[in-house]
Scaffold this motif. Structure first.
Motif, short mmCIF file in Angstrom:
data_model
loop_
_atom_site.label_atom_id
_atom_site.label_comp_id
_atom_site.label_asym_id
_atom_site.label_seq_id
_atom_site.Cartn_x
_atom_site.Cartn_y
_atom_site.Cartn_z
N GLY A 1 0.88 -1.17 -0.13
CA GLY A 1 0.02 0.11 -0.03
C GLY A 1 0.79 1.34 0.16
O GLY A 1 0.66 2.36 -0.67
N LEU A 2 1.91 1.40 0.62
CA LEU A 2 2.69 2.47 0.86
C LEU A 2 3.30 2.75 -0.34
O LEU A 2 3.69 3.92 -0.92
N VAL A 3 4.05 1.58 -1.05
CA VAL A 3 4.52 1.84 -2.56
C VAL A 3 3.57 2.12 -3.45
O VAL A 3 4.07 3.05 -4.34
N ASP A 4 2.39 1.74 -3.47
CA ASP A 4 1.44 2.23 -4.41
C ASP A 4 1.13 3.65 -3.99
O ASP A 4 1.20 4.50 -5.29
N ASN A 5 1.14 4.24 -2.99
CA ASN A 5 0.83 5.61 -2.67
C ASN A 5 2.03 6.49 -3.16
O ASN A 5 2.07 7.47 -3.64
N LEU B 1 7.59 11.74 -8.07
CA LEU B 1 9.17 10.73 -8.09
C LEU B 1 9.82 10.92 -9.35
O LEU B 1 9.08 10.84 -10.44
N ASN B 2 11.02 10.80 -9.55
CA ASN B 2 11.94 11.11 -10.72
C ASN B 2 11.89 9.71 -11.17
O ASN B 2 11.39 8.70 -10.75
N GLY B 3 12.39 9.52 -12.62
CA GLY B 3 12.36 8.23 -13.24
C GLY B 3 13.12 7.23 -12.43
O GLY B 3 12.51 6.07 -12.47
N LYS B 4 14.18 7.48 -11.90
CA LYS B 4 15.10 6.56 -11.41
C LYS B 4 14.14 6.05 -10.04
O LYS B 4 14.19 4.64 -9.64
N ARG C 1 11.44 3.69 -10.91
CA ARG C 1 11.99 2.49 -11.37
C ARG C 1 12.32 1.59 -10.14
O ARG C 1 11.66 0.30 -10.18
N TYR C 2 12.77 2.22 -9.30
CA TYR C 2 13.27 1.35 -8.07
C TYR C 2 11.74 1.08 -7.37
O TYR C 2 11.59 -0.13 -6.83
N MET C 3 11.07 2.02 -7.08
CA MET C 3 9.44 1.74 -6.31
C MET C 3 8.97 0.56 -7.26
O MET C 3 8.38 -0.40 -6.75
N THR C 4 8.91 0.46 -8.50
CA THR C 4 8.17 -0.41 -9.35
C THR C 4 8.78 -1.91 -9.07
O THR C 4 7.92 -2.71 -8.98
N GLY C 5 10.13 -1.61 -8.66
CA GLY C 5 10.85 -3.00 -8.71
C GLY C 5 10.52 -3.53 -7.21
O GLY C 5 10.30 -4.68 -7.12
N ILE C 6 10.49 -2.47 -6.25
CA ILE C 6 9.81 -3.14 -4.85
C ILE C 6 8.60 -3.41 -4.84
O ILE C 6 7.99 -4.52 -4.31
#
Length: 641
Positions: A425-429, A438-441, A444-449
């Protein structure tokens, strides 16, 4: 040596101790220094750490109140945004665009969202086609030009617009919100602009209490108070931009990631402990204040209690030191002589001390030790054998404890679901931008998490599902439903997964009645597992085919799922439904998962009285079949249709 000679020698030894009183005095000072000094030191450390811990706890409590207020306000604004977006999803828009029939949807929006006072539907050229007002006696003039309005320009980009706070009649705070109107996803035909009365936020702020006299209020970037428990401050356009806490909360380009606290002054000049949190999307700040005396009331009381206890403990320590020093010194020489005799090998020597306290107990234990040492020398081999046996028993016990530990670790997996859900839930938020862009990097990191969290959640879910099924705690809730419709729903849900790999999915035409009598959720799980497996093992550009027909056995429906994957070796066909078994494919990368999907599917199908099997030709693909009970009107005639 008898009792009397020992006592005589002790007395004669004491007669040669002219400095015994000095020993008592030394013991007193040593005990006082060790015990009293230790208590004073520990007390001071306790006071020091308790002060800062309580101070931090108070700040955390206020910060949580500010964070909770931010969450409630964000939810309130997002709810209004959702209601506006819901109004844009009208069938009228999809068919006729911004026609007069759409006015009903705008009126309905005013009904479901009391905070909205005026709403206008603006076409793609920025002209207001429809407008509805809550309080005006006559409808506002239409054809108003919004083409240069920031609300229109930003919403045309597909982004919700939140304007700055303004005041109507110089007293009531308002906010302009706008959302895009789409005929279908990606086709923006206009903008829905609404004027939102922020007085309803006052109810949220009014209910936030910290202690007895603590309160919260909201300040806009302009310094205007939007909401305050004292509504008069809002109606009189009271400014708060001169307060230190407001300056800190609204400093340019805020990078505050969590609520912060400070000691400062309130609007009335009172000293307060203030916490604040920032709402980046709205450019507002939530400030929580509590009178400093009330905030630190418990802290001061705690420090007073601790100091009193330290002083009392110090006094008792001094008294105890004096008593223990005098009590201990007298029999020390006797104990010393006993140790010397035992050290020289006289294991038959025994102490004769009758003080009636712990020293007498020590002497008795000393005598037992001497007797035990004498027996140990005589029976050393037997003792070693006994200890060896005890070690073996202890080793077996350790093995049992290791098994219990393994069981405990298995049960702990149940508790992993809650933190994983919270992380997801926190990552989705964060990805959705609730805490800021968020910047691009970072994206990408949050999507990987997020991907890793979802994968771990699936693994844990499979383990828990299998555990529930094996323990017999899984119950079926059968009902009649259309199996063909369920297959269509599952296929539509999973089609994006197939499209991503370029795999086509086809559903064969079904003849005859497709009504099943089963637990719909569990059959959905079976279909999902089989389709996901087929997509996973099919190469890019392959295809999947789903079909359904009455089985040869009466009263059953059979579903088949065919793929164009590498197929299953004949030696492994019977083992793919075993728990934790995965097909070995030389030259291919190991697939993700733990090998539970097919095992769970098999158990769920068998719980319904059906069967599951596979037919496969290596290199040509595989077809999975499973059967389910069909709806029997005569058998289930008493159940509702």
């Amino acid at each position: 040596m008898g009792i009397y000679p020992v006592r005589f020698k002790l007395l004669s030894f004491r007669s040669r101790m002219p400095r015994r009183s000095r020993l008592v005095r030394n013991y007193f000072f040593i005990f006082a220094a060790l015990i009293g000094g230790g208590m004073v030191t520990s007390g001071l450390l306790e006071i020091y750490f308790r002060y800062y811990e309580n101070q931090e706890q108070i700040a955390v409590t206020q910060g949580e109140a500010a964070k909770a207020a931010v969450t409630k306000i964000a939810q309130y604004i997002l709810e209004i945004e959702a209601q506006m977006k819901s109004a844009t999803l009208s069938q009228v828009v999809a068919v006729n665009g911004l026609s007069p029939e759409y006015r009903f949807e705008l009126s309905k929006l005013l009904y479901v969202a009391p905070a909205i006072t005026d709403v206008a539907a603006v076409d793609g050229q920025g002209t207001a086609r429809l407008q509805v007002s809550r309080f005006r006696a006559t409808e506002p003039s239409e054809n108003a030009d919004y083409s240069k309005s920031p609300a229109f320009l930003q919403s045309q980009q597909g982004v919700t617009f939140f304007g700055r706070v303004y005041f109507v009649r110089d007293s009531e705070p308002y906010l302009t919100m706008a959302v895009p109107i789409e005929r279908f996803p990606g086709s923006i035909i206009g903008v829905l602009v609404a004027e939102v009365n922020l007085r309803y936020i006052w109810e949220i702020v009014r209910d936030i209490r910290v202690g007895k006299a603590g309160y919260a209020y909201i300040v806009a970037r302009s310094g205007d108070i939007i909401a305050h428990p004292d509504i008069g401050l809002v109606l009189s356009r009271r400014k708060a931009d001169h307060l230190e806490q407001v300056k800190a909360a609204l400093r340019p380009a805020p990078v505050i990631q969590k609520p912060e606290s400070m000691v400062t002054s309130s609007l009335s000049g009172e000293k307060v402990l203030s916490s604040y949190a920032f709402l980046p999307g709205l450019d507002w700040a939530v400030v929580v204040e509590q009178p400093l005396g009330e905030a630190y009331e418990r802290l001061y009381a705690s420090l007073l209690r601790t100091s009193t206890l330290v002083l009392l403990g110090l006094g008792m320590a001094l008294l105890a030191a004096a008593y223990v020093a005098r009590r201990v010194v007298r029999p020390l020489h006797t104990l010393q002589r006993g140790v010397e005799r035992i050290g020289k090998g006289d294991l038959d020597f025994r102490l004769q001390i009758a003080t009636g306290d712990e020293i007498q107990t020590l002497a008795e234990e000393f005598n037992k030790m001497a007797a035990a040492l004498r027996d140990a020398y005589a029976n050393l081999e037997d003792k070693v054998r006994e200890r060896t046996q005890e070690l073996m028993i202890a080793n077996e016990r350790l093995k049992e404890l290791d098994k219990m530990k393994s069981l405990f670790l298995s049960n702990v997996s149940h508790e992993l679901k809650t933190p994983l859900t919270a992380i997801g839930g926190l990552v989705d938020n964060m990805i959705d931008g609730l805490i800021g862009p968020l910047n691009g990097k970072q994206t990408r990191y949050m999507t990987g998490i997020k991907d890793s969290t979802e994968r771990l959640a699936r693994l844990i879910r499979d383990l828990l599902d299998l555990s529930v099924i094996e323990t017999g705690k899984s119950e079926l809730k059968p009902a009649r439903f259309s199996l063909s419709s369920l297959i269509h729903e599952v296929v539509e849900t999973l089609k994006p997964l197939a499209v991503e790999k370029g795999i086509s999915v086809e559903t064969a035409r079904t003849n005859g009645d497709t009504t099943a009598w089963a637990d719909r959720d569990k059959i959905t799980q079976v279909l999902t597992n089989l389709i996901v497996n087929a997509v996973k093992f099919s190469p890019a550009g392959g295809s999947l085919t789903l079909s359904m027909a009455p089985a040869n056995d009466g009263g059953l429906l059979e579903v088949s799922i065919s793929d164009t994957g590498p197929g299953i070796p004949p030696a492994e066909v019977e083992r793919i439904f075993h728990e934790f078994y995965q097909i070995s494919q030389p030259g291919r990368e190991k697939t993700m998962g733990v090998g539970l999907g097919l095992a769970i599917s098999k158990k769920l199908v068998e719980m319904h009285g059906g069967t599951i099997r596979v037919e496969s030709v290596p290199g040509e693909g595989s077809t999975f079949f499973f059967t389910l009970p069909a709806w029997q009107p005569r058998t289930n005639s008493s159940l509702p249709s």
